[in-house]
Design an enzyme around this catalytic site. Sequence first.
Site, mmCIF file in Angstrom:
data_model
loop_
_atom_site.group_PDB
_atom_site.id
_atom_site.type_symbol
_atom_site.label_atom_id
_atom_site.label_comp_id
_atom_site.label_asym_id
_atom_site.label_seq_id
_atom_site.Cartn_x
_atom_site.Cartn_y
_atom_site.Cartn_z
ATOM 1 N N ARG A 1 0.846 -1.216 0.000
ATOM 2 C CA ARG A 1 0.000 0.000 0.000
ATOM 3 C C ARG A 1 0.870 1.250 0.000
ATOM 4 N NH1 ARG A 1 -4.425 0.352 4.329
ATOM 5 N NH2 ARG A 1 -2.669 0.060 5.780
ATOM 6 N N SER B 1 8.402 -5.030 5.962
ATOM 7 C CA SER B 1 8.121 -6.097 6.932
ATOM 8 C C SER B 1 9.009 -7.309 6.748
ATOM 9 C CB SER B 1 6.651 -6.480 6.816
ATOM 10 O OG SER B 1 5.869 -5.313 6.817
ATOM 11 N N ASP C 1 6.692 -3.812 10.208
ATOM 12 C CA ASP C 1 5.234 -3.670 10.349
ATOM 13 C C ASP C 1 4.781 -3.856 11.785
ATOM 14 O OD1 ASP C 1 4.309 -6.923 8.907
ATOM 15 O OD2 ASP C 1 5.881 -6.329 10.307
HETATM 16 C C1 0WK Z 1 -1.393 -4.878 7.674
HETATM 17 C C2 0WK Z 1 -0.214 -3.948 7.939
HETATM 18 C C3 0WK Z 1 1.005 -4.469 7.251
HETATM 19 C C4 0WK Z 1 1.265 -5.877 7.693
HETATM 20 C C5 0WK Z 1 0.053 -6.696 7.409
HETATM 21 C C6 0WK Z 1 0.260 -8.086 7.909
HETATM 22 O O1 0WK Z 1 -0.505 -2.674 7.463
HETATM 23 O O2 0WK Z 1 2.092 -3.679 7.530
HETATM 24 O O3 0WK Z 1 2.382 -6.391 7.035
HETATM 25 O O4 0WK Z 1 -1.082 -6.171 8.073
HETATM 26 O O5 0WK Z 1 -0.881 -8.826 7.627
HETATM 27 P P1 0WK Z 1 -1.052 -9.622 6.281
HETATM 28 O O6 0WK Z 1 -1.425 -8.656 5.258
HETATM 29 O O7 0WK Z 1 0.227 -10.326 6.012
HETATM 30 O O8 0WK Z 1 -2.125 -10.592 6.581
HETATM 31 C C1 BGC Z 2 9.101 -10.911 8.766
HETATM 32 C C2 BGC Z 2 8.880 -9.829 9.799
HETATM 33 C C3 BGC Z 2 7.449 -9.324 9.700
HETATM 34 C C4 BGC Z 2 6.495 -10.460 9.772
HETATM 35 C C5 BGC Z 2 5.074 -10.047 9.675
HETATM 36 C C6 BGC Z 2 8.037 -11.959 8.887
HETATM 37 O O1 BGC Z 2 8.196 -12.883 7.867
HETATM 38 O O2 BGC Z 2 10.368 -11.492 8.954
HETATM 39 O O3 BGC Z 2 9.766 -8.808 9.607
HETATM 40 O O4 BGC Z 2 7.233 -8.465 10.772
HETATM 41 O O5 BGC Z 2 6.752 -11.383 8.743
HETATM 42 O O6 BGC Z 2 4.790 -9.441 8.475
#
Ligand code: 0WK
Ligand code: BGC
Length: 924
Positions: A549, A610, A664
């Site tokens: 994003r 992240s 993140d």
């Molecule tokens: C939303 C956050 C982002 C993070 C994500 C993790 O804004 O920084 O990496 O959540 O959740 P995912 O999208 O991997 O389920």
């Molecule tokens: C990364 C982290 C991150 C996490 C959640 C992991 O795979 O090593 O830096 O915070 O994923 O997104």
Amino acid sequence: MDFIGSLGLQQREGVPSCPQEGLPCPSNSSELVQECLQQFKVTGAQLRQIQISLLDSMEQALKGQASPASAVRMLPTYVGSTPHGTEQGDFVVLELGATGASLRVLWVTLMGIEGHKMEPRSQEFVIPQEVMLGPGQQLFDFAARCLSEFLDALPVGNQGLQLGFSFSFPCHQTGLDKSTLISWTKGFRCSGVEGQDVVQLLRDAIQRQGTYSIDVVAVVNDTVGTMMGCEPGVGPCEVGLVVDTGTNACYMEEARHVAVLDEDRGRVCISVEWGSFSDDGALGPVLTIFDRTLDHESLNLGAQRFEKMIGGLYLGELVRLVLAHLAQCGVLFGGYTSPALLRQGGILLEHVAEIEDPSAGAARVHAILQDLGLNPSASDAEFVQHVCAAVCTRAAQLCAAALAAVLSRLQHSREQQTLQIAVATGGRVFERHPRFLSILQETVMLLAPECDVSFIPSVDGGGQGVAMVTAVAARLAAHRCLLEETLAPFRLTREQLAAVQAQMREAMAKGLQGEASSLRMLPTYVRDTPDGSERGDFLALDLGGTNFRVLLVHVATGGVQITSQIYSIPECVAQGSGQQLFDHIVDCIVDFQEKQGLSGQSLPLGFTFSFPCTQLGLDQGILLNWTKGFNASDCEGQDVVCLLREAIRRRQAVELNVVAIVNDTVGTMMSCGYEDPHCEVGLIVGTGTNACYMEELRNVASVAGDSGHMCINMEWGAFGDDGSLSMLSTRFDASVDQASINPGKQRFEKMISGMYLGEIVRHTLLHLTSLGVLFRGQQTQRLQTRDIFKTKFLSEIESDSLALRQVRAILEDLGLSLTSDDALMVLEVCQAVSQRAAQLCGAGVAAVVEKIRENRGLEELTVSVGVDGTLYKLHPHFSSLVAATVRELAPRCVVTFLQSEDGSGKGAALVTAVACRLAQMPCV
Ligand code: 0WK
Ligand code: BGC
Ligand code: BGC
């Protein structure tokens, strides 16, 4: 045994068996006969009324609101699936009660899908009257003796025999092998059995007999045996209909509609026990004086009123009562009555069936009536045939009205307008009566026109079906063991979770001291959470989660406004060259700026990246290694802020001021910390998983200073990469790890996060399929496809509001054809995998908050944890399981979990704002 007794009727003292009191003998004979026959005529409206009233009574009973008077019982039978043909093995079947005064023992060999059908061997034993009316122990000892007599004649060992008990009476079942008799019917009235578990009574009797070790695996009602005995190939029968001495039906109901079952998934077979239906409103108009007389003379006055109008035990008696009445009124047989005609039970079902048999012809009718000591004229014989037809036609029509009620219930239960269904039929009334089935079919078509019903005669009176249930019970029991064995490693004990917590604490301490540890404990250079004085406009990037994003974050007194746009990172870019990746990122930024009219403006930018980075400063982050499916080249070991700035430079005419790079977890902590100052921990459970928290600077060996705090990015995804979690790792975790692009890495993450849970489930399902526990052992190409079982399926499958059929729909989309048992087991696999993930995550959080509490030497710590991530947010139980585990393992910490609304982009902007404030840099 006199026939009266075997009819379950009793010779009442001083009550002339006929003529029927209160029934005048009118002058004109044919009028009288018509008058009698008319009484058995049931109109369409009356049948529909019975259908509606019975349906209402069924639905009341399902909701547990049955009014005892008119109730059908609707008894769950714990049979949750129709046979799927893989049942194999030798089974002993004991049938008691289906055919009145006899019990049957069968030896049934099931050959599975491939095998040809083996004719069961069986033997029938007549039950003496005194046994049917005597002490219960006597009846079960009689049954056990018949069993051994039957087995003695068979070349079978006496060990490990599995028996299915077909017990055709109303019972409260509390398991496939636990059933309590409610009340006797059909001429049985043994003492000391009602209210008892009949399986235990049989086990005790077999024990007392002591000749064979027989394991009573299942007890079923004869209707269930009939339904289950339906020949495979004609499609599973989902209704079992018996009209033998008694009558009853069962059908497959959605478990969630059965109030007494705390089960909201799958189907369960319900024994309707419609014999006890007696809604005066519906039945009153069709009850004749002959029915009342028959009931009066029965063993169970006032009970089984509906059965007494349909069951084969009563049809002959109804005919006899009518004929006796007509004879005494001088209309039949010249007014002559024979002892057999006046004797209760003098006319049997067999008599009626033969008299009605169109091929029997008048001669046969005469012969039968002469056997009853009568000398019928031709018109007598014709009248007798009319009476038999009237009684049996009504019985078939009433049975049809009841069946139509069951079909309507199935339509309601499955919310289907039309219904295609197969009904298995069993019982001597079907086998012997020439027209019963055809009348039933015609009437059902009238009462349930939108149902396409096929009637399938059960092969051997349900013996095969009972063996099927026993085989299903044995298979389910065996599968349940294999399932429990397979899922046991996922079920973590409190001790194991406490061990994970302790190990994590140890790894944290080592990581902070810079010693070898699977937890890198990376300083983030965020020393403070927001204090609300931040102001300005900031650009933020959020890379590393499900979505990339670009955000414009406006921080003002009134709060924070965010405008954002999601851009995709194609796999080829995520796993392409680093330059390509960062050029793609800058393209998105430029596109966003154009759309937001920010082109040419150089706003301070916060970069949520992240992935594990060693930070040398707020705007310096050396990527240690990619995770989560990213693998862009030439990035690991590089400062990603530089990579971004180079990409910006390559894209001339773009001014961007990268101020901060944050993980993140940090962005999430800051974002939630803006609302709640207690928020000192950031947790991500999404594609990946990780946590950060505010550590005392004095504990951070790699950063100078002893006062103040430093936010530490734990990178707990890598916890256990040193093998410290191997005792928890299952064969399925190993398969997922080996198939990943970073085998041996991120072991903790691979047990918890969204990128991997679906794969763990898929590998577990493949294993259970290879054991034959699931999907009939049929491996499907689709299920062998990597990543085909999305982690979001777990969230969907485990959501409470989802009926099993929706679970099935998800799995059928995967090209899996499955039974409700399969779907239930898939649900259990999902629950086991997600529960372990949540508990491990909870053990991690418990380690962190306990660390903070001890850091501050507090008796009790109140702290908030900012959380983000699709798995945590969307899974129906994940968050509550994490919180429960934290309460269990860190009882001295009061932990509030704050779901981040705006993601970590806002947090990155706030970190940038704090940096700008601290650096007194202008924030336009
Ligand atoms: C939303 C956050 C982002 C993070 C994500 C993790 O804004 O920084 O990496 O959540 O959740 P995912 O999208 O991997 O389920
Ligand atoms: C990364 C982290 C991150 C996490 C959640 C992991 O795979 O090593 O830096 O915070 O994923 O997104
Ligand atoms: C019993 C049922 C049985 C039916 C047919 C009834 O009297 O209550 O349990 O299914 O007869 O045998």
